[in-house]
Scaffold this motif. Structure first.
Motif, PDB file in Angstrom:
ATOM      1  N   THR A   1      31.050  -7.903   3.924  1.00 34.06           N
ATOM      2  CA  THR A   1      31.833  -6.821   3.329  1.00 34.06           C
ATOM      3  C   THR A   1      33.293  -6.893   3.769  1.00 34.06           C
ATOM      4  OG1 THR A   1      29.888  -5.384   3.289  1.00 34.06           O
ATOM      5  CG2 THR A   1      32.043  -4.328   3.080  1.00 34.06           C
ATOM      6  N   ILE A   2      33.513  -7.063   5.079  1.00 35.05           N
ATOM      7  CA  ILE A   2      34.881  -7.147   5.598  1.00 35.05           C
ATOM      8  C   ILE A   2      35.596  -8.383   5.047  1.00 35.05           C
ATOM      9  CG2 ILE A   2      36.247  -7.465   7.700  1.00 35.05           C
ATOM     10  CD1 ILE A   2      34.185  -5.780   9.176  1.00 35.05           C
ATOM     11  N   SER A   3      34.880  -9.502   4.962  1.00 34.95           N
ATOM     12  CA  SER A   3      35.486 -10.728   4.433  1.00 34.95           C
ATOM     13  C   SER A   3      35.880 -10.569   2.969  1.00 34.95           C
ATOM     14  CB  SER A   3      34.519 -11.902   4.593  1.00 34.95           C
ATOM     15  OG  SER A   3      34.234 -12.138   5.962  1.00 34.95           O
ATOM     16  N   ILE A   4      35.032  -9.898   2.191  1.00 32.77           N
ATOM     17  CA  ILE A   4      35.353  -9.669   0.777  1.00 32.77           C
ATOM     18  C   ILE A   4      36.584  -8.786   0.646  1.00 32.77           C
ATOM     19  CG2 ILE A   4      34.538  -8.541  -1.331  1.00 32.77           C
ATOM     20  CD1 ILE A   4      31.719  -9.501  -0.607  1.00 32.77           C
ATOM     21  N   LEU A   5      36.642  -7.728   1.453  1.00 34.40           N
ATOM     22  CA  LEU A   5      37.816  -6.840   1.407  1.00 34.40           C
ATOM     23  C   LEU A   5      39.085  -7.589   1.821  1.00 34.40           C
ATOM     24  CD1 LEU A   5      36.310  -3.576   2.952  1.00 34.40           C
ATOM     25  CD2 LEU A   5      36.850  -4.015   0.550  1.00 34.40           C
ATOM     26  N   ALA A   6      38.965  -8.440   2.836  1.00 34.51           N
ATOM     27  CA  ALA A   6      40.129  -9.207   3.287  1.00 34.51           C
ATOM     28  C   ALA A   6      40.607 -10.170   2.206  1.00 34.51           C
ATOM     29  CB  ALA A   6      39.782  -9.975   4.561  1.00 34.51           C
ATOM     30  N   LEU A   7      39.669 -10.876   1.575  1.00 34.73           N
ATOM     31  CA  LEU A   7      40.040 -11.809   0.518  1.00 34.73           C
ATOM     32  C   LEU A   7      40.624 -11.086  -0.688  1.00 34.73           C
ATOM     33  CD1 LEU A   7      37.024 -14.303   0.666  1.00 34.73           C
ATOM     34  CD2 LEU A   7      39.379 -14.712   1.407  1.00 34.73           C
ATOM     35  N   ALA A   8      40.095  -9.893  -0.981  1.00 32.00           N
ATOM     36  CA  ALA A   8      40.643  -9.096  -2.090  1.00 32.00           C
ATOM     37  C   ALA A   8      42.084  -8.708  -1.797  1.00 32.00           C
ATOM     38  CB  ALA A   8      39.788  -7.856  -2.318  1.00 32.00           C
ATOM     39  N   GLY A   9      42.350  -8.286  -0.553  1.00 28.07           N
ATOM     40  CA  GLY A   9      43.718  -7.927  -0.197  1.00 28.07           C
ATOM     41  C   GLY A   9      44.663  -9.111  -0.264  1.00 28.07           C
ATOM     42  N   ILE A  10      44.188 -10.281   0.167  1.00 23.34           N
ATOM     43  CA  ILE A  10      45.021 -11.486   0.121  1.00 23.34           C
ATOM     44  C   ILE A  10      45.296 -11.894  -1.320  1.00 23.34           C
ATOM     45  CG2 ILE A  10      45.096 -13.933   0.717  1.00 23.34           C
ATOM     46  CD1 ILE A  10      43.385 -13.264   3.171  1.00 23.34           C
ATOM     47  N   SER A  11      44.302 -11.744  -2.184  1.00 24.14           N
ATOM     48  CA  SER A  11      44.414 -12.237  -3.562  1.00 24.14           C
ATOM     49  C   SER A  11      45.191 -11.302  -4.474  1.00 24.14           C
ATOM     50  CB  SER A  11      43.012 -12.458  -4.139  1.00 24.14           C
ATOM     51  OG  SER A  11      42.256 -13.334  -3.321  1.00 24.14           O
ATOM     52  N   LEU A  12      45.274 -10.018  -4.127  1.00 23.89           N
ATOM     53  CA  LEU A  12      45.942  -9.061  -5.009  1.00 23.89           C
ATOM     54  C   LEU A  12      47.446  -9.329  -5.070  1.00 23.89           C
ATOM     55  CD1 LEU A  12      44.268  -5.613  -4.210  1.00 23.89           C
ATOM     56  CD2 LEU A  12      44.253  -6.816  -6.401  1.00 23.89           C
ATOM     57  N   PRO A  13      48.006  -9.544  -6.261  1.00 26.99           N
ATOM     58  CA  PRO A  13      49.471  -9.642  -6.366  1.00 26.99           C
ATOM     59  C   PRO A  13      50.109  -8.281  -6.067  1.00 26.99           C
ATOM     60  CG  PRO A  13      48.370 -10.544  -8.307  1.00 26.99           C
ATOM     61  CD  PRO A  13      47.333  -9.785  -7.536  1.00 26.99           C
ATOM     62  N   THR A  14      51.247  -8.305  -5.413  1.00 25.64           N
ATOM     63  CA  THR A  14      51.910  -7.056  -5.035  1.00 25.64           C
ATOM     64  C   THR A  14      52.245  -6.213  -6.251  1.00 25.64           C
ATOM     65  OG1 THR A  14      52.856  -8.172  -3.110  1.00 25.64           O
ATOM     66  CG2 THR A  14      53.841  -6.080  -3.758  1.00 25.64           C
ATOM     67  N   PHE A  15      52.793  -6.831  -7.293  1.00 29.74           N
ATOM     68  CA  PHE A  15      53.210  -6.056  -8.459  1.00 29.74           C
ATOM     69  C   PHE A  15      52.011  -5.417  -9.163  1.00 29.74           C
ATOM     70  CE2 PHE A  15      52.361 -10.291 -10.114  1.00 29.74           C
ATOM     71  CZ  PHE A  15      51.684 -10.039 -11.299  1.00 29.74           C
ATOM     72  N   PHE A  16      50.857  -6.120  -9.168  1.00 32.20           N
ATOM     73  CA  PHE A  16      49.667  -5.559  -9.823  1.00 32.20           C
ATOM     74  C   PHE A  16      49.123  -4.374  -9.034  1.00 32.20           C
ATOM     75  CE2 PHE A  16      45.003  -5.412  -9.964  1.00 32.20           C
ATOM     76  CZ  PHE A  16      44.798  -5.129 -11.307  1.00 32.20           C
ATOM     77  N   PHE A  17      49.002  -4.525  -7.721  1.00 40.16           N
ATOM     78  CA  PHE A  17      48.448  -3.448  -6.901  1.00 40.16           C
ATOM     79  C   PHE A  17      49.372  -2.239  -6.896  1.00 40.16           C
ATOM     80  CE2 PHE A  17      47.566  -1.438  -2.723  1.00 40.16           C
ATOM     81  CZ  PHE A  17      46.250  -1.087  -2.967  1.00 40.16           C
ATOM     82  N   ALA A  18      50.679  -2.482  -6.808  1.00 39.52           N
ATOM     83  CA  ALA A  18      51.625  -1.368  -6.840  1.00 39.52           C
ATOM     84  C   ALA A  18      51.567  -0.633  -8.177  1.00 39.52           C
ATOM     85  CB  ALA A  18      53.039  -1.882  -6.583  1.00 39.52           C
ATOM     86  N   SER A  19      51.460  -1.380  -9.264  1.00 34.91           N
ATOM     87  CA  SER A  19      51.353  -0.744 -10.587  1.00 34.91           C
ATOM     88  C   SER A  19      50.063   0.055 -10.717  1.00 34.91           C
ATOM     89  CB  SER A  19      51.420  -1.808 -11.687  1.00 34.91           C
ATOM     90  OG  SER A  19      52.630  -2.533 -11.615  1.00 34.91           O
TER      91      SER A  19
END
Length: 328
Positions: A138-156
């Motif tokens: 679970t923690i690894s998936i959350l970490a990889l999701a955070g790494i993979s998310l583009p800043t502009f997409f997550f901010a939007s």
């Protein structure tokens, strides 16, 4: 240690010298027509100086009528005296504009860094101690999701949910429409409210890599011989993990955190631009897009100094926190 620090500082000064020369040379490569057009545009702004004044300042500041070597050394001398001229885009002295924006980025970056450390390190340790369990996955998936998310997409996405749909936060800016009418505490809370989404964006985007790094280093330490020896002596698992393993895991983490400290002053360009936060990152972006040569040269030199300072701090901290390192 003293000789090592002096040697690294001297090397950093040499590197900074060549970086500054490259920055100056790039500015000198700009066509004369561009400089003249920019000076003419800035002279037409309300309250700005005349075209002749802008051209005279640029020529005197960067010695455009002299050779590139002579002009560089003259500009270098002015830089050491803190003379960077007036910003073309903001029509105020560069240093004044810098002081007015740097602290917004610093406090935003500092809060984000503290939250990142509080979240990433404990989760990384937990994931390592429970390797291949559901918690670890679970923690690894959350970490990889955070790494993979583009800043502009997550901010939007955050703005769509919390600003447009729920209306909890404003879409842009550092202050609200009624900021001037608020009390001192009200103004503080208004700014804090506007910084929530940018800080959340910085934390989520950055926490994944530190979490993975902590987990990897913790696993390496847990497989070391002295950890097996500590367990063989009958020490309880909590003592083995948090007294022996975790202390050695902190060694590389301290160097990473120490090296990122100067980055607090560089600003978060993408995040500040997406939220229109007037920090140093957003300010420098607007200046570069607007063709602001004085501010752009100052900011690029400032980034070079921060990068060299970060590398120096990392090397020194590694030698301080790890007694196995000996510097001759």
């Amino acid at each position: 240690m003293r000789k090592y620090i002096v040697k690294r500082i001297l090397i950093s000064i040499v590197i900074l010298f060549f970086v500054a020369f490259i920055i100056y040379a790039l500015m000198r490569c700009l066509p004369t027509s561009y400089i003249e057009n920019m000076a003419r545009q800035k002279s037409m702004q309300p309250g700005s100086k005349s075209y002749e004044d802008w051209m005279a300042q640029l020529t005197a500041m960067y010695n455009m009528d002299k050779g590139i070597v002579y002009g560089f050394f003259a500009w270098l001398g002015q830089m050491f005296r803190g003379e960077f001229g007036d910003s073309w885009f903001y029509t105020v002295p560069v240093i004044e504009k810098f002081h007015g924006t740097i602290w917004v980025s610093f406090w935003m970056g500092l809060i984000a860094m503290i939250l990142e450390l509080i979240i990433a390190i404990p989760l990384g340790v937990v994931a390592a101690t429970k390797q291949y369990s559901k918690t670890d996955y679970t923690i690894s998936i959350l970490a990889l999701a955070g790494i993979s998310l583009p800043t502009f997409f997550f901010a939007s996405l955050l703005k769509l949910v919390f600003s447009v749909k729920l209306g909890w936060f404003d879409l842009f800016g550092l202050t609200g429409r009624n900021y001037e009418q608020l009390s001192a505490m009200g103004q503080f809370l208004d700014k804090a409210n506007h910084l929530v989404l940018p800080i959340v964006t910085l934390v989520v985007i950055s926490v994944g890599s530190l979490m993975r790094y902590t987990r990897t280093n913790m696993l390496e330490v847990l497989n070391a011989d002295y950890i097996r020896t500590a367990r063989a002596k009958g020490l309880d698992e909590r003592t083995v993990i948090y007294h022996h393993a975790f202390r050695n895991t902190l060694i590389p983490l301290v160097t990473i955190v120490g090296g990122s400290l100067p980055g607090l002053f560089s600003g978060a360009l993408i995040t500040e631009t997406l939220y229109s936060i007037p920090g140093i990152g957003y300010t420098s972006y607007q200046a570069m897009v607007g063709g602001d040569i004085p501010f752009s040269m100052f900011y690029l030199t400032f980034l070079a100094i921060l990068t060299l300072a970060g590398n120096l701090i990392s090397d020194i901290l590694y030698a301080v926190v790890d007694p196995r390192v000996r510097i001759s």
